[in-house]
Design a protein around this motif. Structure first.
Motif, PDB file in Angstrom:
ATOM      1  N   LYS A 278       0.827  -1.201   0.000  1.00  0.00           N
ATOM      2  CA  LYS A 278       0.000   0.000   0.000  1.00  0.00           C
ATOM      3  C   LYS A 278       0.869   1.262   0.000  1.00  0.00           C
ATOM      4  O   LYS A 278       0.584   2.227  -0.691  1.00  0.00           O
ATOM      5  CB  LYS A 278      -0.898  -0.008   1.242  1.00  0.00           C
ATOM      6  CG  LYS A 278      -2.078   0.950   1.126  1.00  0.00           C
ATOM      7  CD  LYS A 278      -3.017   0.741   2.275  1.00  0.00           C
ATOM      8  CE  LYS A 278      -3.073   1.991   3.113  1.00  0.00           C
ATOM      9  NZ  LYS A 278      -3.906   1.834   4.317  1.00  0.00           N
ATOM     10  N   SER A 286      -3.658  -6.273  -6.373  1.00  0.00           N
ATOM     11  CA  SER A 286      -4.632  -7.085  -5.649  1.00  0.00           C
ATOM     12  C   SER A 286      -3.905  -8.268  -5.054  1.00  0.00           C
ATOM     13  O   SER A 286      -2.739  -8.513  -5.374  1.00  0.00           O
ATOM     14  CB  SER A 286      -5.728  -7.552  -6.590  1.00  0.00           C
ATOM     15  OG  SER A 286      -6.724  -8.212  -5.837  1.00  0.00           O
ATOM     16  N   TYR A 363     -14.451  -5.228   3.646  1.00  0.00           N
ATOM     17  CA  TYR A 363     -13.852  -5.905   2.491  1.00  0.00           C
ATOM     18  C   TYR A 363     -14.394  -5.417   1.157  1.00  0.00           C
ATOM     19  O   TYR A 363     -13.971  -5.877   0.110  1.00  0.00           O
ATOM     20  CB  TYR A 363     -14.048  -7.418   2.602  1.00  0.00           C
ATOM     21  CG  TYR A 363     -13.526  -7.986   3.908  1.00  0.00           C
ATOM     22  CD1 TYR A 363     -12.169  -7.926   4.200  1.00  0.00           C
ATOM     23  CD2 TYR A 363     -14.391  -8.562   4.833  1.00  0.00           C
ATOM     24  CE1 TYR A 363     -11.680  -8.420   5.398  1.00  0.00           C
ATOM     25  CE2 TYR A 363     -13.903  -9.069   6.026  1.00  0.00           C
ATOM     26  CZ  TYR A 363     -12.554  -8.999   6.307  1.00  0.00           C
ATOM     27  OH  TYR A 363     -12.073  -9.486   7.479  1.00  0.00           O
ATOM     28  N   ASP A 365     -14.211  -2.330  -0.195  1.00  0.00           N
ATOM     29  CA  ASP A 365     -13.208  -1.548  -0.926  1.00  0.00           C
ATOM     30  C   ASP A 365     -11.922  -2.334  -1.125  1.00  0.00           C
ATOM     31  O   ASP A 365     -11.191  -2.112  -2.070  1.00  0.00           O
ATOM     32  CB  ASP A 365     -12.843  -0.264  -0.141  1.00  0.00           C
ATOM     33  CG  ASP A 365     -14.072   0.546   0.162  1.00  0.00           C
ATOM     34  OD1 ASP A 365     -15.028   0.455  -0.634  1.00  0.00           O
ATOM     35  OD2 ASP A 365     -14.096   1.245   1.190  1.00  0.00           O
ATOM     36  N   GLN A 366     -11.631  -3.197  -0.164  1.00  0.00           N
ATOM     37  CA  GLN A 366     -10.360  -3.905  -0.204  1.00  0.00           C
ATOM     38  C   GLN A 366     -10.596  -5.414  -0.116  1.00  0.00           C
ATOM     39  O   GLN A 366     -10.278  -6.047   0.884  1.00  0.00           O
ATOM     40  CB  GLN A 366      -9.467  -3.444   0.954  1.00  0.00           C
ATOM     41  CG  GLN A 366      -9.171  -1.949   0.854  1.00  0.00           C
ATOM     42  CD  GLN A 366      -8.636  -1.389   2.153  1.00  0.00           C
ATOM     43  OE1 GLN A 366      -9.154  -1.684   3.218  1.00  0.00           O
ATOM     44  NE2 GLN A 366      -7.607  -0.571   2.069  1.00  0.00           N
TER      45      GLN A 366
END
Lengths: 438, 293
Positions: A278, A286, A363, A365-366
């Motif tokens: 990040k 991903s 989860y 968004d990510q």
């Protein structure tokens, strides 16, 4: 001896001198850990919150270096008679800790003795399985857990016109295309070579790494990872290493920069790599489940965990143990687990925390943060995928890595290398068995 | 001439050396004794179960092919490090010994690497030659050399030797420079008048007169290569790939601290201790006699 007493006396004198206030009522609990950066902040906050919430106990966290350093410091302190109360030990140290009957206090027993409410079923079995006996008794308290995932450079894949690969043959194929599209030095790679290519591979395909449920059922375990699946996988890597479609990146995680720099667009390593990705990756990324061989029966099974757990050391007073038990209960709290999960990227250890994070929309968004959890809970764990517990695991891994390196360098065939790794590993396991406390 | 100091009391001399003796006993003999004791034991990491096994740890070592290989490797490394750093340091010292403009600056710069700690040396060279991080690796690859010390054991060994020798050059340089400067000019001038060319002067006059220095440095360098390269190996290769950079000292560390096999580790330390005693013995025997040819 004399020196130690002198040291203790001096420490006592200093403590008495500094703390004029009557602090005797507070029981101090030493917590040795190996967390740095943002994760260290999490630890400090947890300790502060606990200390603020009650006035009987005071948890004092101390950073003791990396995982191996912390463990060695703890062992040395134990030998010198002043072990900490709680020690963070990485998953590969589990067998060493477990073999030290008397040096550690099993968590299930601690909770029982202290009369704390404790339901082992509240925790994710894929995580607790690693730290429990075959009877389901939890020996250490899972703290920071992760699993292997495949990090994907989405931009690079798009540019090379490649779909996200799901199986190993697809990975090899994609890596070749990526190589042709400009990633000439590394199509795909991985950190922690033995964790990824032996330990996780075996669990994910439901084949044994060692007898006795990978060592969970006893120390008289025999290695068996030189089977057809593992040999075939290593053969594939050896073949692809020749033209750098696969490029070996070292035994530990020092090669991870090759993913964040964009050199290797596909990279298998821990899900806890998230923080670095990040912060550093300048591309869309991903994390997807580990690839599998589609012709292997039942694959994918479920993955096993990495990370560390908290061990309670033996020989402390009942009052101190009560404090430790209260602290573990405090850590198990759902909101607190959600906090740890969200701030560190490590997995939630209780089912309730997982559900809550899901309900919070964490989860959405990510989604890749859920990947390791989906892998761990993919199927009900079998004897081959509950975890592994082998003595001298740190050195075992080095021995296995040595042999894999020999194969990748073309000095041995994959089969020869894995046979040698099994044989040398077995010798070390017998050595460990000899010294383990019965 | 009076050779012995006279003490009024018989106890005073003992009292005076007592602090020094105590330090030597506590910090050297006590741990050494512990190592010897430990080498006869089989013990788990926590020290909870201990059994006395006589010489089993030693016998296991001598049966272990890897240990034999580590011995050969260590000797090879020491030899390579000593020879390369000595010859290069001598070359530099001879050049710095010439009347040069800014000679002091060169000398100071050449001494610097000695102040760098071994792990830092490792990191420095990693930044230059790591297959994916290294600046120089890119050039090597452009030259068509498949540079990958993570997999190629010979390259990794070369890397360790290079880094370790580099660090030791400064130390050798200092001694060589001092040695060169203590050679009487008159001898060299006489040789020059006799018509000896610089190369011949060096090999027939300078080099023999330097031999005590060279021998001293050879022993020091071997001891250095044996023991002080640990930090370099740990930061650069951690003994890998395969076992191609695992020296005896590194093996003590991996077996003992990482592997928790304290008995074997202690046995290895004892063997190493004997090696140092032998090396020191050789040094005293020969250097005291002032090797000359």
């Amino acid at each position: 001896m004399a020196l130690r007493h002198f040291g203790a006396a001096a420490a006592l004198a200093i403590t008495v001198g500094l703390s004029a206030s009557p602090a005797l009522a507070v029981t101090e609990i030493q917590w040795w850990h190996a967390m740095t950066g943002a994760n260290n902040d999490v630890i400090v906050k947890l300790a502060n919150d606990f200390n603020g919430a009650q006035s009987d106990y005071k948890v004092i966290p101390t950073y003791k270096g990396n995982y191996a350093d912390t463990m060695n410091a703890g062992i040395a302190a134990f030998r010198a008679g002043n072990a900490p109360h709680i020690m963070q030990v990485f998953e590969v140290g589990t067998a060493t800790m477990m073999a030290a009957t008397g040096a550690v206090k099993p968590v299930y027993k601690l909770m029982q003795d202290a009369g704390e409410k404790f339901d082992p079923k509240a925790y994710l079995p894929a995580i607790t399985g690693y730290y429990s006996t075959s009877k389901g008794e939890m020996l250490s308290f899972p703290f920071n857990s992760s699993s292997t995932v495949m990090w994907v450079n989405l931009d690079a894949l798009k540019k090379a016109n490649v779909e996200i690969p799901k199986t190993w043959p697809e990975v090899f194929d994609a890596a070749k295309k990526l190589k042709a599209a400009g990633h000439a030095t590394c199509g795909f790679s991985n950190s922690w070579v033995t964790w990824v290519n032996l330990e996780q591979l075996s669990a994910w395909h439901n084949v044994p790494l060692a007898s006795k449920a990978n060592g969970l059922d006893g120390f008289d375990t025999v290695l068996s990872f030189n089977g057809p699946l593992q040999v075939k996988h290593l053969e594939n890597l050896v073949e692809l290493q020749k033209d750098k479609t696969y490029d070996y990146a070292g035994r530990t995680n020092t090669g991870e920069g090759r993913f964040t720099s964009g050199e290797c667009p596909l990279y298998l390593t821990s899900s806890a790599f998230f923080g670095n990705v990040k912060a550093q990756a300048k591309f869309a990324f991903s994390a997807v489940p580990m690839p599998y061989y589609p012709d292997a029966k039942g694959a994918p099974q479920n993955s096993i965990i990495g990370g560390a757990s908290l061990w309670v050391m033996g020989g402390k007073s009942a009052d101190e143990y009560k404090g430790v038990a209260k602290f573990l209960t405090f850590l198990s709290d759902t909101d607190r687990q959600v906090f740890i999960h969200k701030s560190s990227g490590y997995l939630p250890i209780t089912k309730a925390a997982y559900d809550k994070a899901k309900a919070d929309g964490f989860y959405k968004d990510q989604p890749y943060l859920e990947t390791p959890l989906l892998e761990l809970t993919n199927k009900e764990p079998t004897d081959n995928s509950r975890g592994l517990r082998l003595g001298n695991m740190v050195q075992l891994r080095d021995v296995w890595a040595e042999e894999i390196e020999q194969a990748l360098a073309g000095k041995k065939t994959a089969k020869q290398a894995l046979d040698a790794a099994v044989e040398r590993g077995n010798t070390m396991l017998r050595q460990f068995e000899k010294t383990a406390v019965k | 001439m009076q050779k012995q100091a006279i003490f009024q009391s018989k106890l005073l001399p003992y009292a005076l050396v007592a602090p020094q003796l105590a330090i030597v006993l506590i910090f050297f003999y006590w741990p050494a004794l512990q190592a010897v004791i430990q080498s006869f034991l089989l013990q788990d990491a926590f020290g909870l179960s201990t059994s006395f096994v006589w010489f089993e740890n030693y016998l296991d070592l001598f049966k272990d092919r890897a240990y034999f290989e580590a011995i050969v490797r260590t000797f090879f490394f020491s030899f390579a490090i000593a020879v390369s750093s000595l010859s290069f340091a001598l070359l530099l010292a001879v050049m710095a010994d010439k009347p040069l403009r800014g000679g002091t600056l060169y000398r100071t710069l050449l001494i610097w690497p000695y102040a760098v700690a071994p792990p830092v040396v490792g990191v420095l060279w990693i930044f230059m030659l790591h297959p994916s991080l290294g600046v120089l690796s890119r050039y090597l690859r452009n030259l068509g050399i498949d540079w990958n010390p993570l997999l190629d054991g010979d390259q990794a060994a070369a890397l360790i030797i290079l880094a370790a020798a580099w660090k030791q050059i400064s130390y050798n340089f200092l001694f060589f420079l001092a040695g060169l400067q203590s050679i009487p000019r008159s001898v060299l001038e006489a040789a020059a008048i006799d018509g000896a060319r610089p190369m011949r002067r060096f090999w027939t006059v300078t080099f023999p007169l330097l031999s005590p220095t060279i021998f001293f440095l050879l022993v020091v360098n071997i001891v250095y290569a044996f023991f002080d390269t640990f930090g370099i190996i740990d930061t650069m290769t951690r003994g890998g790939p395969g076992k191609s950079t695992e020296t005896l000292v590194y093996k003590v560390y991996t077996d003992g601290l990482l592997g928790g096999n304290l008995g074997s580790s202690a046995a290895q330390s004892v063997i190493l201790m004997i090696m140092v005693i032998v090396l020191t013995g050789i040094q005293f025997r020969f250097v005291e006699r002032k090797v000359t040819y």
